[in-house]
Design an enzyme around this catalytic site. Sequence first.
Site, PDB file in Angstrom:
ATOM      1  N   TYR A 248     -30.277 -11.263   2.032  1.00 40.55           N
ATOM      2  CA  TYR A 248     -30.719 -10.669   3.161  1.00 40.55           C
ATOM      3  C   TYR A 248     -32.043 -10.229   3.367  1.00 40.55           C
ATOM      4  O   TYR A 248     -32.430  -9.957   4.257  1.00 40.55           O
ATOM      5  CB  TYR A 248     -29.683  -9.357   3.272  1.00 40.55           C
ATOM      6  CG  TYR A 248     -28.061  -9.633   3.110  1.00 40.55           C
ATOM      7  CD1 TYR A 248     -27.710 -10.435   4.134  1.00 40.55           C
ATOM      8  CD2 TYR A 248     -27.247  -9.242   2.459  1.00 40.55           C
ATOM      9  CE1 TYR A 248     -26.354 -10.817   4.274  1.00 40.55           C
ATOM     10  CE2 TYR A 248     -26.153  -9.509   2.266  1.00 40.55           C
ATOM     11  CZ  TYR A 248     -25.428 -10.358   3.394  1.00 40.55           C
ATOM     12  OH  TYR A 248     -24.054 -10.474   3.392  1.00 40.55           O
TER      13      TYR A 248
ATOM     14  N   GLU B  77     -21.299   2.208  -1.059  1.00 41.05           N
ATOM     15  CA  GLU B  77     -22.414   1.953   0.036  1.00 41.05           C
ATOM     16  C   GLU B  77     -22.340   2.871   1.336  1.00 41.05           C
ATOM     17  O   GLU B  77     -22.350   2.569   2.535  1.00 41.05           O
ATOM     18  CB  GLU B  77     -22.297   0.467   0.696  1.00 41.05           C
ATOM     19  CG  GLU B  77     -22.682  -0.523  -0.218  1.00 41.05           C
ATOM     20  CD  GLU B  77     -22.956  -2.080   0.467  1.00 41.05           C
ATOM     21  OE1 GLU B  77     -22.403  -2.173   1.232  1.00 41.05           O
ATOM     22  OE2 GLU B  77     -23.697  -2.723  -0.107  1.00 41.05           O
TER      23      GLU B  77
ATOM     24  N   LYS C 122     -19.583 -16.025  -0.557  1.00 39.63           N
ATOM     25  CA  LYS C 122     -20.568 -15.547  -1.474  1.00 39.63           C
ATOM     26  C   LYS C 122     -19.632 -15.986  -2.751  1.00 39.63           C
ATOM     27  O   LYS C 122     -20.331 -15.679  -3.982  1.00 39.63           O
ATOM     28  CB  LYS C 122     -20.973 -14.102  -1.531  1.00 39.63           C
ATOM     29  CG  LYS C 122     -21.896 -14.125  -0.532  1.00 39.63           C
ATOM     30  CD  LYS C 122     -22.439 -12.562  -0.641  1.00 39.63           C
ATOM     31  CE  LYS C 122     -23.599 -12.370   0.519  1.00 39.63           C
ATOM     32  NZ  LYS C 122     -23.169 -12.216   1.879  1.00 39.63           N
TER      33      LYS C 122
ATOM     34  N   TRP D 274     -21.090 -10.993  -6.643  1.00 40.02           N
ATOM     35  CA  TRP D 274     -20.135 -10.854  -5.387  1.00 40.02           C
ATOM     36  C   TRP D 274     -20.370 -12.286  -4.794  1.00 40.02           C
ATOM     37  O   TRP D 274     -21.286 -12.763  -4.303  1.00 40.02           O
ATOM     38  CB  TRP D 274     -20.745  -9.790  -4.408  1.00 40.02           C
ATOM     39  CG  TRP D 274     -19.870  -9.743  -3.363  1.00 40.02           C
ATOM     40  CD1 TRP D 274     -20.172  -9.998  -2.099  1.00 40.02           C
ATOM     41  CD2 TRP D 274     -18.646  -9.014  -3.369  1.00 40.02           C
ATOM     42  NE1 TRP D 274     -18.939  -9.649  -1.052  1.00 40.02           N
ATOM     43  CE2 TRP D 274     -18.183  -8.984  -2.203  1.00 40.02           C
ATOM     44  CE3 TRP D 274     -17.672  -8.069  -4.362  1.00 40.02           C
ATOM     45  CZ2 TRP D 274     -16.831  -8.636  -1.559  1.00 40.02           C
ATOM     46  CZ3 TRP D 274     -16.734  -7.557  -3.951  1.00 40.02           C
ATOM     47  CH2 TRP D 274     -16.072  -7.751  -2.665  1.00 40.02           C
TER      48      TRP D 274
ATOM     49  N   GLU E  58     -23.172  -5.630  -7.326  1.00 42.59           N
ATOM     50  CA  GLU E  58     -23.006  -6.547  -6.222  1.00 42.59           C
ATOM     51  C   GLU E  58     -24.521  -7.604  -6.339  1.00 42.59           C
ATOM     52  O   GLU E  58     -25.322  -6.793  -6.219  1.00 42.59           O
ATOM     53  CB  GLU E  58     -22.826  -6.417  -4.597  1.00 42.59           C
ATOM     54  CG  GLU E  58     -21.265  -5.860  -4.609  1.00 42.59           C
ATOM     55  CD  GLU E  58     -21.159  -5.704  -3.099  1.00 42.59           C
ATOM     56  OE1 GLU E  58     -21.731  -6.429  -2.107  1.00 42.59           O
ATOM     57  OE2 GLU E  58     -20.139  -4.842  -2.592  1.00 42.59           O
TER      58      GLU E  58
ATOM     59  N   ASN F 134     -25.977  -2.364  -5.289  1.00 45.36           N
ATOM     60  CA  ASN F 134     -25.675  -3.343  -4.646  1.00 45.36           C
ATOM     61  C   ASN F 134     -27.050  -4.210  -4.351  1.00 45.36           C
ATOM     62  O   ASN F 134     -27.791  -3.317  -3.505  1.00 45.36           O
ATOM     63  CB  ASN F 134     -24.844  -3.554  -3.471  1.00 45.36           C
ATOM     64  CG  ASN F 134     -23.445  -3.219  -4.077  1.00 45.36           C
ATOM     65  OD1 ASN F 134     -22.941  -3.169  -5.207  1.00 45.36           O
ATOM     66  ND2 ASN F 134     -22.533  -2.635  -2.890  1.00 45.36           N
TER      67      ASN F 134
END
Length: 364
Positions: free
Chosen positions: A121, A51, A218, A198, A153, A115
């Site tokens: 989110y 990331e 998570k 994840w 993820e 991911n």
Amino acid sequence: MVIDEIPAANLPLEDEGAVARRKQVCLRMIEELIARDKNYASVVMWSIANEPTLPDLIARLTGQEASPVPEYATAFLRDLVQHARALDPTRPVTLTGMMGAPLEWQEFTDVICVNRYWGWYEQGGRLEEAFATFDQELDLLYERFQKPILVTEFGADAVVGLHGQPSLMWSEEYQAELIRGYLEVARRKDFVIGMHVWNFADFQSTQSVRRVGGMNLKGVFTRDRRPKLAAHVLREFWHRPEGPAEPVPRAEEAPLPATPASSVPASAGQGAPRLYGQDASRPYLRALLEDVARRLDGRRPGLTATLRFDFGPAGIYRFVIVDGAVTLVEGDGEAVAWVRMKADTALKIFQGKLNPMVAVVTGQ
């Protein structure tokens, strides 16, 4: 199987000097990692970053920043990939991309690792919409790169013992349903070579409005290794015989959020081209934009601005707004904001067949 990664997580590639200093550290870490682990048969891939990001990432996604991605940032990641490949040409090399990160950073990897947290989110609480978005994005990523995709993820937080029917965010049911839906979408796609939930177990994180009790929840197991509902979903998948994937609404079938031009006059809808081409698209695009202009006209008294829509060979159109009155004008000119996309992409968005956010994050 192990993807071996250097500890270069969430690197902010904010300025050229800092990136140059980090590069020397990361090159050394790659050398040490490969020297230590190259003889382990369980190591199947090297990863040079997890990331990486730009400080103006949100501004780029929302169109406030339109400058090219800094070459020093792209060169930093490209050089790390090439260094790992030179040290071990027998294994693929990758990096893990976050939602909205520049796609050009994936161009030089061997496997596309991403991911993704649609339904958590982004699009939280709207699972069917999230599955459709995930479905669309996977297809568009493969269309662009023509490389195997590994989802490194995905998941959702769940407070153990919290239940809801229908499933609610933070409940065990919601986490289990999200994981099941992601896996069913991925099973339909031969180019998806793996999915990594994840996470295995809950773990201590930082204090935040996103972290109940400072924990990242998570995990499919609790911190003391008690299974949540999601663990049983995974067990079911691992014991399921190979066969056709269970039906999950496909991107074109599942509900998507209404787009600004999803309601067009019947005459315009009847003229929709089934096979998109620039010439066939032009009249339909204009009809869609005319409908948007009619519905926006007078909605914002006092607003004066010009917005530009660039559809390439299918034409350029502008909304000229004067004191709230909206006029559609064909042709280029000054504008305070603009969007550029192919005609077929625009039609899919206007018709509700493509989520606009997917179009943005996949470079459409």
